[in-house]
Design an enzyme around this catalytic site. Structure first.
Site, PDB file in Angstrom:
ATOM      1  N   HIS A  78     -74.589 -16.967 -50.531  1.00  0.00           N
ATOM      2  CA  HIS A  78     -75.371 -17.781 -51.464  1.00  0.00           C
ATOM      3  C   HIS A  78     -74.628 -17.987 -52.779  1.00  0.00           C
ATOM      4  CE1 HIS A  78     -79.326 -16.424 -49.290  1.00  0.00           C
ATOM      5  NE2 HIS A  78     -78.508 -17.111 -48.514  1.00  0.00           N
ATOM      6  N   HIS A 241     -81.425 -24.817 -45.860  1.00  0.00           N
ATOM      7  CA  HIS A 241     -80.829 -23.508 -46.137  1.00  0.00           C
ATOM      8  C   HIS A 241     -79.611 -23.276 -45.244  1.00  0.00           C
ATOM      9  CE1 HIS A 241     -80.499 -19.490 -47.714  1.00  0.00           C
ATOM     10  NE2 HIS A 241     -80.254 -19.082 -46.487  1.00  0.00           N
ATOM     11  N   ASP A 245     -76.004 -22.193 -46.540  1.00  0.00           N
ATOM     12  CA  ASP A 245     -75.206 -21.099 -45.979  1.00  0.00           C
ATOM     13  C   ASP A 245     -73.835 -21.586 -45.527  1.00  0.00           C
ATOM     14  OD1 ASP A 245     -76.922 -18.961 -46.353  1.00  0.00           O
ATOM     15  OD2 ASP A 245     -77.666 -18.928 -44.296  1.00  0.00           O
ATOM     16  N   HIS A 268     -73.241 -17.560 -39.497  1.00  0.00           N
ATOM     17  CA  HIS A 268     -72.121 -16.985 -40.246  1.00  0.00           C
ATOM     18  C   HIS A 268     -70.919 -16.694 -39.341  1.00  0.00           C
ATOM     19  CE1 HIS A 268     -74.938 -16.694 -43.499  1.00  0.00           C
ATOM     20  NE2 HIS A 268     -75.710 -15.858 -42.834  1.00  0.00           N
TER      21      HIS A 268
END
Length: 307
Positions: A78, A241, A245, A268
């Protein structure tokens, strides 16, 4: 010359880690040209520096973690997203624990902190990684398929599609595109919060995760609805979001990308795999700078506006 950027002065924040629940102090400090973004664990007997780069990522379970030897910093995405959104090249991040504070669960607080410190141009050319050939990573097939891809593009844009079979998510957009050239990162992306499901919380906490999570720093859903009293910040906050990310994960490469990123159910781990796949093929990218602002793609020459 399109120049590198750092902070004008230092700024501080205090919060808790999303997964550790640990209190943590964060100090963001200016850094010299070509420093990059460097995390410093200042709680240790001898401070340890962890320069941000794709190969420093050591764990991608629910967050992006970077390491130097056995010293780690968790959940950097973030803050990295805010740095990408504001075009910050050089920064020291002094941290007193092993996880970046979650603050409100989005990048908005980091954007505010960075802008309040002031952003200044430096006497060095800003460098970009320009993708010249497509790069893609894929995993699974059928209903378990997920993928992420970079294509050549004179600028930076991102397209992301999620697939959650949940009433609260189904009623919002599951796909979004964002063009960095719009200059609207702070307004359109930065306020999107992380999200989770009550059914997963008990399992996560039994594994020592989500210890600092709650309704003040995440969107929380039961089996049918959003539990946050104030609802969503964007109609399509869930997938926004994921864009937030992805911008943070991709900025871990160390320089802003000139590329079109597209992804389906990525996270991720896959975002880091995509960066490593790019770096393994030097013929598919080049490092460039721009002698004049007007040569740069839209959005990179201007300082990002506040809300």
């Amino acid at each position: 010359m399109l120049a590198q950027r750092t902070l004008k002065s230092l700024t501080k924040a205090v919060g808790v880690g999303l997964h550790s629940g640990q209190r943590v102090e964060l100090t963001l400090r200016p850094a010299a040209p070509d420093t990059g973004i460097v995390f410093r664990r200042v709680d240790l007997p001898q401070p340890v520096e962890i320069p941000v780069n794709a190969m420093a990522v050591s764990d991608t379970r629910l967050a992006s973690t970077i390491s130097n030897g056995g010293v780690k910093v968790h959940t950097i995405e973030h803050l990295m997203s805010a740095c990408a959104g504001l075009g910050l090249d050089n920064l020291y991040v002094d941290i007193t624990a092993e996880e970046v504070p979650i603050l409100d669960g989005s990048s908005a607080s980091f954007v505010y902190l960075l802008q309040s410190a002031g952003i200044v141009m430096q006497n060095a050319p800003k460098q970009f990684i320009r993708v010249t050939q497509p790069v893609e990573v894929r995993e699974g097939e059928g209903r378990s398929l997920k993928w992420a891809r970079l294509d050549p593009f004179h600028g930076y844009k991102l397209a992301f599609e999620i697939e959650f079979d949940h009433p609260a998510v189904n009623s919002t957009g599951q796909r979004v595109e964002f063009d960095f050239g719009s200059g609207q990162y702070a307004r359109e992306i930065a306020r999107a919060r992380t999200f989770g499901f009550t059914r997963d919380v008990e399992m996560m906490r039994s594994n020592g995760l989500a210890m600092g999570g709650g309704l003040d720093n995440a969107i929380v859903m039961d089996d049918v609805k959003v539990l946050n009293a104030d609802g969503l910040r964007y109609q399509d906050e869930f997938v926004k979001h994921k864009i937030l990310d992805a911008m943070g994960d991709l900025y871990i490469v160390g320089k802003p990308l000139l590329a079109a990123y597209s992804a389906f159910r990525s996270g991720h781990a896959m975002n880091n795999q995509l960066l490593r796949a790019l770096l393994e093929h030097p013929e598919r990218y080049e490092v460039v700078s721009f002698a004049h602002d007007r040569e740069a793609p839209s959005g990179f020459a201007q300082l990002a506006p506040a809300w």
